[in-house]
Enzyme design. Structure first.
Site, mmCIF file in Angstrom:
data_model
loop_
_atom_site.group_PDB
_atom_site.id
_atom_site.type_symbol
_atom_site.label_atom_id
_atom_site.label_comp_id
_atom_site.label_asym_id
_atom_site.label_seq_id
_atom_site.Cartn_x
_atom_site.Cartn_y
_atom_site.Cartn_z
ATOM 1 N N LYS A 1 0.866 -1.185 0.000
ATOM 2 C CA LYS A 1 0.000 0.000 0.000
ATOM 3 C C LYS A 1 0.897 1.227 0.000
ATOM 4 O O LYS A 1 1.671 1.445 0.936
ATOM 5 C CB LYS A 1 -0.878 -0.022 1.237
ATOM 6 C CG LYS A 1 -1.761 1.208 1.360
ATOM 7 C CD LYS A 1 -2.678 1.088 2.549
ATOM 8 C CE LYS A 1 -3.508 2.348 2.697
ATOM 9 N NZ LYS A 1 -4.428 2.259 3.831
ATOM 10 N N GLU B 1 7.341 -6.544 0.997
ATOM 11 C CA GLU B 1 6.150 -6.492 1.862
ATOM 12 C C GLU B 1 5.165 -7.603 1.483
ATOM 13 O O GLU B 1 4.542 -8.226 2.336
ATOM 14 C CB GLU B 1 5.434 -5.138 1.731
ATOM 15 C CG GLU B 1 6.230 -3.958 2.251
ATOM 16 C CD GLU B 1 6.160 -3.816 3.761
ATOM 17 O OE1 GLU B 1 5.284 -4.432 4.392
ATOM 18 O OE2 GLU B 1 7.007 -3.080 4.308
ATOM 19 N N LYS C 1 -1.910 -1.573 -4.053
ATOM 20 C CA LYS C 1 -2.823 -0.440 -3.962
ATOM 21 C C LYS C 1 -2.064 0.856 -3.999
ATOM 22 O O LYS C 1 -1.092 0.976 -3.258
ATOM 23 C CB LYS C 1 -3.591 -0.545 -2.634
ATOM 24 C CG LYS C 1 -4.448 0.653 -2.321
ATOM 25 C CD LYS C 1 -4.977 0.554 -0.927
ATOM 26 C CE LYS C 1 -5.672 1.864 -0.603
ATOM 27 N NZ LYS C 1 -6.143 1.929 0.745
ATOM 28 N N SER D 1 -10.100 5.456 -4.757
ATOM 29 C CA SER D 1 -11.084 6.530 -4.894
ATOM 30 C C SER D 1 -10.675 7.612 -5.892
ATOM 31 O O SER D 1 -11.499 8.082 -6.675
ATOM 32 C CB SER D 1 -11.353 7.152 -3.526
ATOM 33 O OG SER D 1 -10.160 7.666 -2.961
HETATM 34 C C1 PBG Z 1 -7.276 3.307 5.422
HETATM 35 C C2 PBG Z 1 -7.551 3.193 3.980
HETATM 36 C C3 PBG Z 1 -7.397 4.161 2.964
HETATM 37 C C4 PBG Z 1 -7.911 3.596 1.806
HETATM 38 C C5 PBG Z 1 -8.353 2.320 2.126
HETATM 39 N N1 PBG Z 1 -8.094 2.074 3.465
HETATM 40 C C6 PBG Z 1 -6.927 5.550 2.995
HETATM 41 C C7 PBG Z 1 -5.601 5.945 3.417
HETATM 42 O O1 PBG Z 1 -4.669 5.151 3.553
HETATM 43 O O2 PBG Z 1 -5.490 7.139 3.658
HETATM 44 C C8 PBG Z 1 -7.998 4.309 0.476
HETATM 45 C C9 PBG Z 1 -8.945 3.738 -0.477
HETATM 46 C C10 PBG Z 1 -9.334 4.633 -1.580
HETATM 47 O O3 PBG Z 1 -8.760 5.723 -1.809
HETATM 48 O O4 PBG Z 1 -10.248 4.241 -2.298
HETATM 49 N N2 PBG Z 1 -6.025 3.135 5.859
#
Ligand code: PBG
Length: 322
Positions: free
Chosen positions: A174, A212, A227, A253
């Site tokens: 991530k 990771e 992600k 998103s």
């Molecule tokens: C929480 C989380 C996030 C997303 C999924 N879980 C946001 C972040 O890390 O700030 C983002 C998902 C998206 O943008 O659709 N940790």
């Protein structure tokens, strides 16, 4: 290369209250639902043939350690219980993180006096959250806090408490990305100071991301994840080749909202663009795609095909992914 609905995972935001379906300005077509309205929407989603959802909670109260995330009255736990009662064949996955529950907006517990993550305390809290979700009936828990050892700690806690059948999808790679904006508006989870580079990955270091993923597999993740998706297709592809392991990609998103706003401005045909994007993520090697477009895709794919959703079979097969 067709898109199959069984590979799609549709995210939902659930909030306190009744009869609530709240628009989010930066996030067209995505809502914050109260549990009652969520159930209505899920009925529609399941009817379209989508069998997997990923739940995010939006609590009313926040504190320094995010304790609302693991209390019995937690919004996600209550929602999962209801969803499983009404839709037993639906695969329910839950996000396990603290950022929506802490007043500072970070994904873990912070050390007193220094602005860094206390990993030991964070692992303890994440395990409690995962266990709460599992008890409520979640089929999968998905830790996204990027705390070192989170998958292993959660696996141990689940096994010790009789939830050996609950699966784990690790948000393994991530990245500290600029694409999360609309999500943070939806979940009220933007960090109040600093940023997430403390624990999320640096996008200029692909080797660290692969490491990771490898660690998550060793710790017992049933699915690993890259992600965001679109700027990271190379890593999806490398991860698939290197590990041949069930792999998810999160079409996040910001990626979604760009498509939506562009379509509104007449920049492109939304359907054709979405199909191209999802196909590219699949082509790169993702077995599962978490996407806010899932419902639209299901509508487009169902048109004129006389498509009949298959209920529990797909669900079972998915649970036997390993
Ligand atoms: C929480 C989380 C996030 C997303 C999924 N879980 C946001 C972040 O890390 O700030 C983002 C998902 C998206 O943008 O659709 N940790």
């Amino acid at each position: 290369m067709g898109i199959s609905l069984s590979s799609l995972i549709y995210p939902y935001f659930v909030a306190e209250g009744k009869n609530k379906k709240q628009r989010i300005r930066s996030f067209p077509g995505v809502f914050r639902f109260s549990i009652d309205r969520l159930l209505v929407d899920i009925k529609e989603t399941a009817g379209l043939g989508i069998r997997k959802i990923l739940l995010f909670g939006i609590p009313e109260c926040k504190d320094n350690i995010g304790s609302g995330a693991y209390q019995d009255k937690n919004i996600v736990a209550r929602a999962v219980k209801k969803i499983k009662e009404e839709f037993p064949g639906l695969i329910v996955m839950t996000d396990v993180c603290l950022c929506a529950y802490t007043n500072h907006g970070h994904c873990g517990v912070l050390k007193i006096r220094s602005r860094s993550i206390d990993n030991v305390k964070t692992l303890d809290v994440l395990s409690k959250i995962a266990l709460l979700h599992a008890k409520a009936g979640a089929d999968w828990v998905a830790p996204s806090a990027m705390a070192k050892g989170q998958v292993g700690a959660i696996r141990k806690a689940l096994d010790k408490n009789g939830f050996g059948q609950t699966r784990i999808m690790g948000y393994s790679a991530k990245f500290a990305s600029n694409f999360y904006g609309p999500f943070r508006n939806a979940a009220h989870s933007a960090p109040k100071f600093g940023d997430r580079r403390l624990y999320q990955l640096d996008y200029s270091r692909p080797q660290a991301a692969l490491k990771e993923i490898e660690d998550d597999i060793k710790e017992g993740a049933d699915i690993v994840m890259v992600k965001p998706a679109l700027s990271y297709l190379d890593l999806i592809s490398r991860a698939k080749e290197k590990f041949s392991y069930p792999l998810a990609a999160y079409n996040v998103s910001g990626e979604y909202s760009m498509v939506k706003f562009g379509a509104r401005q007449g920049l492109w045909d939304e359907k054709n663009l979405v199909i191209e994007i999802i196909t590219s993520i699949k082509r790169a090697g993702a077995d599962y795609i978490i996407t806010y477009h899932a419902k639209d895709i299901a509508r487009w794919l169902n048109v004129g095909t006389g498509f009949k959703p298959v209920p529990t079979d797909n669900a079972r097969r998915f649970n036997e992914v390993k």
